[in-house]
Design an enzyme around this catalytic site. Structure first.
Site, short mmCIF file in Angstrom:
data_model
loop_
_atom_site.label_atom_id
_atom_site.label_comp_id
_atom_site.label_asym_id
_atom_site.label_seq_id
_atom_site.Cartn_x
_atom_site.Cartn_y
_atom_site.Cartn_z
N THR A 143 0.42 -1.42 -0.12
CA THR A 143 -0.09 -0.07 -0.49
C THR A 143 0.95 1.22 0.49
O THR A 143 0.03 2.46 -0.66
CB THR A 143 -1.16 -0.04 1.52
OG1 THR A 143 -0.20 -0.39 2.42
CG2 THR A 143 -2.14 -1.36 0.79
N HIS A 150 9.67 -1.33 2.34
CA HIS A 150 10.28 -0.72 3.66
C HIS A 150 9.57 -2.19 4.01
O HIS A 150 8.83 -3.22 3.78
CB HIS A 150 8.17 -0.57 4.83
CG HIS A 150 7.36 -0.67 3.84
ND1 HIS A 150 6.87 -0.31 2.57
CD2 HIS A 150 6.11 -1.82 4.56
CE1 HIS A 150 5.60 -0.69 2.29
NE2 HIS A 150 4.90 -1.95 3.55
P1 5GP Z 1 2.27 -2.47 3.66
O1 5GP Z 1 0.92 -3.17 2.99
O2 5GP Z 1 2.79 -1.46 2.29
O3 5GP Z 1 2.93 -3.34 3.19
O4 5GP Z 1 2.29 -1.72 4.31
C1 5GP Z 1 1.85 -0.30 4.92
C2 5GP Z 1 1.99 0.07 6.37
O5 5GP Z 1 2.37 1.15 6.46
C3 5GP Z 1 1.00 -0.66 6.54
O6 5GP Z 1 1.39 -1.59 8.03
C4 5GP Z 1 0.31 0.37 7.87
O7 5GP Z 1 -0.10 -0.45 8.83
C5 5GP Z 1 1.48 1.52 7.93
N1 5GP Z 1 1.02 1.83 7.93
C6 5GP Z 1 -0.03 3.05 7.33
N2 5GP Z 1 0.11 4.33 7.03
C7 5GP Z 1 1.51 4.86 8.71
C8 5GP Z 1 1.41 5.64 9.58
O8 5GP Z 1 1.33 6.77 9.26
N3 5GP Z 1 2.52 5.41 10.87
C9 5GP Z 1 3.10 4.72 10.18
N4 5GP Z 1 3.91 4.53 11.78
N5 5GP Z 1 2.69 3.21 9.67
C10 5GP Z 1 1.80 3.77 9.01
#
Ligand code: 5GP
Ligand code: ZN
Length: 114
Positions: A95, A100
């Site tokens: 997302t 990361h």
């Molecule tokens: P993905 O789904 O891209 O692998 O992970 C994105 C992660 O970023 C998710 O686990 C989500 O909870 C985290 N995340 C989204 N917005 C924020 C934010 O504003 N601050 C922090 N610390 N984490 C976030």
């Protein structure tokens, strides 16, 4: 990169709970933790995903794993074990388009899919 959430966190424009920082890497708690420990480890440099790393980023990726190893020691989850996940692209459900590494620990983690 201007419109990137994690670049904003790196620059301190959006607050986060930082657990590790050096000149190339930042680690902070996930806002929506999926385990008692849920840390995100990111390169400060904007890299969209693992699919976008170059040869010159490979040392940095190695350092990220070094930071994860250090955090597991310091935070006491090295012995019980943990999981590192990197979602890359659409099918993985990435997302935030800034590379990361999710570090999950502190409980028996859910079903393994690989
Ligand atoms: P993905 O789904 O891209 O692998 O992970 C994105 C992660 O970023 C998710 O686990 C989500 O909870 C985290 N995340 C989204 N917005 C924020 C934010 O504003 N601050 C922090 N610390 N984490 C976030
Ligand atoms: Zn970014």
């Amino acid at each position: 990169m201007e419109d990137c959430l994690f670049c904003k966190i790196v620059k301190g424009e959006i607050p986060s709970q930082i657990v590790y920082e050096d000149d190339e890497i930042l680690a902070f708690n996930d806002i929506s933790p999926q385990a008692p420990v849920h840390i995100l480890v990111v390169p400060k440099k904007h890299i969209i995903s693992l699919a976008h790393i170059t040869k010159e980023d490979e040392t940095l990726i190695g350092k990220i794993y070094g930071v994860i190893n250090k955090l597991s020691d310091e935070k006491g989850f090295k012995q019980d074990g943990y999981r590192v996940i990197t979602n890359c692209g659409e099918n993985a459900g990435q997302t935030v388009k800034h590379l990361h590494f999710h570090v999950l620990a502190g409980k028996k983690l859910g079903e393994k899919i690989v």
